[in-house]
Motif scaffolding. Structure first.
Motif, PDB file in Angstrom:
ATOM      1  N   SER A 160      -7.267   0.901  -3.565  1.00 50.40           N
ATOM      2  CA  SER A 160      -8.547   0.442  -2.937  1.00 50.40           C
ATOM      3  C   SER A 160      -8.211  -1.033  -2.692  1.00 50.40           C
ATOM      4  CB  SER A 160      -9.721   0.575  -3.790  1.00 50.40           C
ATOM      5  OG  SER A 160      -9.661  -0.212  -5.154  1.00 50.40           O
ATOM      6  N   SER A 161      -7.614  -1.829  -3.394  1.00 48.45           N
ATOM      7  CA  SER A 161      -7.494  -3.200  -3.334  1.00 48.45           C
ATOM      8  C   SER A 161      -6.093  -3.706  -3.488  1.00 48.45           C
ATOM      9  CB  SER A 161      -8.801  -3.875  -3.752  1.00 48.45           C
ATOM     10  OG  SER A 161      -8.475  -3.844  -5.164  1.00 48.45           O
ATOM     11  N   MET A 193      -3.326   4.460  -9.577  1.00 47.77           N
ATOM     12  CA  MET A 193      -4.273   5.395  -9.082  1.00 47.77           C
ATOM     13  C   MET A 193      -3.839   6.664  -9.897  1.00 47.77           C
ATOM     14  SD  MET A 193      -3.088   7.763  -6.877  1.00 47.77           S
ATOM     15  CE  MET A 193      -4.394   8.287  -5.915  1.00 47.77           C
ATOM     16  N   TYR A 244      -0.602  -2.058  -9.559  1.00 48.12           N
ATOM     17  CA  TYR A 244      -1.700  -1.289  -9.005  1.00 48.12           C
ATOM     18  C   TYR A 244      -1.459   0.240  -9.591  1.00 48.12           C
ATOM     19  CZ  TYR A 244      -1.713  -5.106  -5.858  1.00 48.12           C
ATOM     20  OH  TYR A 244      -1.863  -6.348  -5.090  1.00 48.12           O
ATOM     21  N   GLN A 281       0.796  -1.276  -0.001  1.00 51.71           N
ATOM     22  CA  GLN A 281      -0.027   0.021  -0.090  1.00 51.71           C
ATOM     23  C   GLN A 281       1.048   1.348  -0.118  1.00 51.71           C
ATOM     24  OE1 GLN A 281      -2.600   1.717  -1.067  1.00 51.71           O
ATOM     25  NE2 GLN A 281      -3.989   0.605   0.036  1.00 51.71           N
TER      26      GLN A 281
END
Length: 365
Positions: free
Chosen positions: A318-319, A332, A330, A302
């Motif tokens: 988010s996941s 964003m 991942y 994260q």
């Protein structure tokens, strides 16, 4: 009389011979040691020139007036946007945790205010502080300045030595530094590594990037990321992942001071020796802009970020807290306002080899 003249002639011969011997000795001495005198003379002149030359190079230094130690300093003048950035790596040299609330600096009669990430430090843990000056018109040679850190040091019992349990006594620490302007902004990360309790292989995602108090802290260290333009990135890992390419970078081992993260023997069954690592940095947004955060990992990961004026950290993904699920990407994007930002990359290594690749775009703008 004859005897007297004979003595005069002998005296003259002896005297002449003596003079010749002295001359010969002088020639032999000069031929033997003259070259040494020449070298010595050149060395003396060189020392004189170096000690009197006004533009001689001086070392960048950072000194502390307390046991909150300064390990690194850099100053970067952003002439494009007209601001200056002072970066300090601060280490908690005390035997109790500290919580940094503010950092300020005066550099060549110019004041600046900054932020540190992380702000809560266990003993021997580092923090990366960034201080912003409203102009970049600071001399091109060595510049001297001072810094002051407002903090609370923990004055609690053993069970209260954590961020929520500490009772803080407020204090101000400081230091001085001498620094040359850099041609490019460098983005170091400071890391802390904790080992989970032996009966735990995995944990749930944290609400903030902070090592839980009941974990064993085994290493502190730092590394420098790859910074180009408005992008910061790195690719670190061990075992089978070494040599893989992410974000145009070859995956390399963690530096020696974080060697525990190169461990290829993270247990997959009890008793566990899972690791939790947190790598922090800071960045400055001259104006609001959209940032994009990307990561690759085979373990739970994260990325958290926080404006210095915000109360809470924001998780980027988010996941993403998936353990041993293979390499996962991942991403964003989010528009954020101007200001100084704290950033933390948190990863759990819970079984076998691991890789951690990170990139953020749109910063420094």
């Amino acid at each position: 009389m004859f005897r007297g003249k004979l003595m005069q002639v002998l005296f003259k011969k002896v005297k002449r011979k003596s003079v010749n011997m002295k001359g010969q000795a002088t020639i032999e001495f000069m031929s033997t040691y003259g070259f040494m005198f020449l070298i010595l003379g050149i060395a003396v002149v060189a020392i004189f020139v170096l000690t009197t030359y006004t533009n001689s190079i001086q070392d960048t230094t950072c000194n502390t007036f307390s046991n909150v130690v300064c390990n690194y300093v850099e100053y970067y003048p952003n002439t494009t946007y007209g601001y200056g950035v002072l970066e300090l790596a601060i280490e908690n040299g005390q035997s109790t945790p500290i919580n940094i609330t503010q950092i300020t600096s005066n550099l060549t009669n110019t004041n600046g205010v900054g932020s540190c990430s992380p702000s809560f430090l266990y003993p021997a843990q580092e923090s990366l502080c960034k201080i912003i000056f409203s102009n970049s018109n600071i001399g091109s040679q060595v510049n001297s300045g001072v810094y002051n850190i407002s903090l609370g040091y923990c004055n609690s019992g053993v069970m209260g030595l954590n961020q929520t349990g500490c009772i803080y006594n407020n204090s101000i620490y400081g230091g001085s530094f001498s620094v040359y302007p850099a041609n490019q902004e460098v983005t170091p990360f400071v890391s802390i590594v904790g080992e989970l309790p032996k009966n735990k292989q995995t944990i749930s995602e944290l609400s903030q990037p902070l090592i839980p108090y009941n974990y064993t802290i085994i290493q502190n260290g730092d590394f420098v990321s790859y910074t180009v333009g408005n992008s910061i990135s790195y690719a670190l890992g061990n075992g089978a992942y070494l040599g893989d390419m992410y974000f145009g970078l070859v995956t390399v081992s963690y530096p020696g001071i974080l060697s525990s993260l190169n461990n290829e023997d993270i247990a997959c069954s009890s008793p566990y020796n899972s690791l939790l690592s947190m790598s922090y940095t800071t960045f400055y947004m001259y104006q609001s802009n959209t940032i994009t955060i990307n990561a690759y990992a085979n373990n739970a990961i994260q990325v958290y970020y926080k404006n210095s004026q915000w109360q809470s950290w924001i998780p980027a993904f988010s996941s993403s807290w998936n353990s041993n699920s293979g390499i996962t990407e991942y991403t964003m994007s989010n528009s954020i306002p101007k200001g100084i930002y704290q950033l933390a990359v948190v990863q759990q290594s819970s079984c076998g080899d691991s890789v951690q690749a990170f990139q953020i775009n749109g910063v420094y703008s």
